[in-house]
Scaffold this motif. Structure first.
Motif, short mmCIF file in Angstrom:
data_model
loop_
_atom_site.label_atom_id
_atom_site.label_comp_id
_atom_site.label_asym_id
_atom_site.label_seq_id
_atom_site.Cartn_x
_atom_site.Cartn_y
_atom_site.Cartn_z
N ALA A 68 38.22 45.14 49.76
CA ALA A 68 37.51 43.86 49.69
C ALA A 68 38.29 42.86 48.85
O ALA A 68 38.44 41.69 49.24
CB ALA A 68 36.11 44.06 49.12
N LEU A 69 38.83 43.31 47.73
CA LEU A 69 39.59 42.42 46.86
C LEU A 69 40.91 42.01 47.51
O LEU A 69 41.38 40.88 47.31
CB LEU A 69 39.83 43.07 45.50
N ARG A 70 41.50 42.88 48.30
CA ARG A 70 42.71 42.53 49.05
C ARG A 70 42.39 41.39 50.03
O ARG A 70 43.14 40.42 50.15
CB ARG A 70 43.27 43.73 49.80
N ILE A 71 41.27 41.51 50.71
CA ILE A 71 40.84 40.46 51.64
C ILE A 71 40.60 39.16 50.88
O ILE A 71 41.00 38.08 51.33
CB ILE A 71 39.57 40.90 52.41
N LEU A 72 39.98 39.24 49.71
CA LEU A 72 39.75 38.05 48.89
C LEU A 72 41.07 37.38 48.53
O LEU A 72 41.22 36.16 48.68
CB LEU A 72 39.00 38.45 47.60
N ARG A 73 42.06 38.16 48.09
CA ARG A 73 43.37 37.59 47.73
C ARG A 73 44.03 36.92 48.93
O ARG A 73 44.60 35.83 48.82
CB ARG A 73 44.28 38.67 47.15
N THR A 74 43.93 37.56 50.09
CA THR A 74 44.51 36.99 51.31
C THR A 74 43.84 35.66 51.65
O THR A 74 44.50 34.67 51.97
CB THR A 74 44.37 37.97 52.49
N ARG A 75 42.53 35.64 51.58
CA ARG A 75 41.79 34.41 51.87
C ARG A 75 42.14 33.30 50.89
O ARG A 75 42.32 32.14 51.28
CB ARG A 75 40.28 34.68 51.85
N ALA A 76 42.25 33.64 49.60
CA ALA A 76 42.61 32.64 48.59
C ALA A 76 44.00 32.08 48.88
O ALA A 76 44.22 30.86 48.80
CB ALA A 76 42.56 33.26 47.19
N MET A 79 43.87 29.74 51.91
CA MET A 79 43.17 28.49 51.61
C MET A 79 43.83 27.71 50.47
O MET A 79 43.33 26.66 50.09
CB MET A 79 41.71 28.79 51.28
N LYS A 80 44.89 28.30 49.89
CA LYS A 80 45.59 27.68 48.77
C LYS A 80 44.66 27.44 47.58
O LYS A 80 44.69 26.38 46.93
CB LYS A 80 46.29 26.40 49.20
N ILE A 81 43.83 28.44 47.30
CA ILE A 81 42.92 28.40 46.16
C ILE A 81 43.54 29.23 45.04
O ILE A 81 43.83 30.41 45.22
CB ILE A 81 41.52 28.94 46.54
N ASN A 82 43.75 28.60 43.89
CA ASN A 82 44.34 29.26 42.73
C ASN A 82 43.29 29.54 41.67
O ASN A 82 42.20 28.98 41.70
CB ASN A 82 45.45 28.39 42.13
N GLY A 83 43.65 30.37 40.70
CA GLY A 83 42.79 30.61 39.55
C GLY A 83 41.87 31.81 39.67
O GLY A 83 41.04 32.02 38.80
#
Length: 134
Positions: A68-76, A79-83
């Motif tokens: 799930a966290l891997r998917i979150l990192r990929t999505r971020a 989407m070019k979402i940092n932080g």
């Protein structure tokens, strides 16, 4: 929960989602907007919405499920979402120092916890004085 479960929960990052989260956070203001914890973060519904508008400087997404966290990192990244920092771990016994987070937020997870009292005790320990728990 297994990896198959995580892959089925790519909830959208949409303005209406953010508006709901934002309204809850500003209703009871945290002491600062430096550090937020997303508990049972999954694939990032809360984390991505918070950081999409840079509500906090940093958001830690904590979950037991690495997929799930891997998917979150990929999505971020997409989407070019940092932080957002992802941490694999147990929310009942975190490694965070006391008084560490300005805000702790989660969505639709309490019914999965085996010991809600232990969870709230740990959240109280890592939440700053006057911090906000949503």
């Amino acid at each position: 929960l297994d990896d198959h479960y995580a892959r089925q929960h790519n909830l959208p990052v949409a303005d209406w989602c953010f508006d709901d989260i934002f309204e809850k956070i500003v209703r009871v203001k945290p002491p600062s907007y430096d550090r937020c914890l997303d508990v049972c973060a999954g694939t990032g519904y809360v984390s991505l919405n918070i950081m999409k508008k840079r509500l906090f400087k940093n958001c830690v997404a904590l979950d037991l499920n690495e997929e799930a966290l891997r998917i979150l990192r990929t999505r971020a990244d997409q989407m070019k979402i940092n932080g957002i920092e992802t941490v694999t771990g147990n929310i009942m016994e975190t490694k965070f120092p006391e008084n560490h987070f300005d805000c702790i937020i989660g969505n639709a997870f309490l019914h999965h916890l085996p010991d809600q009292q232990a969870f709230f005790k740990e959240m109280y320990r890592i939440l700053k004085p006057d911090g906000v728990f949503i």
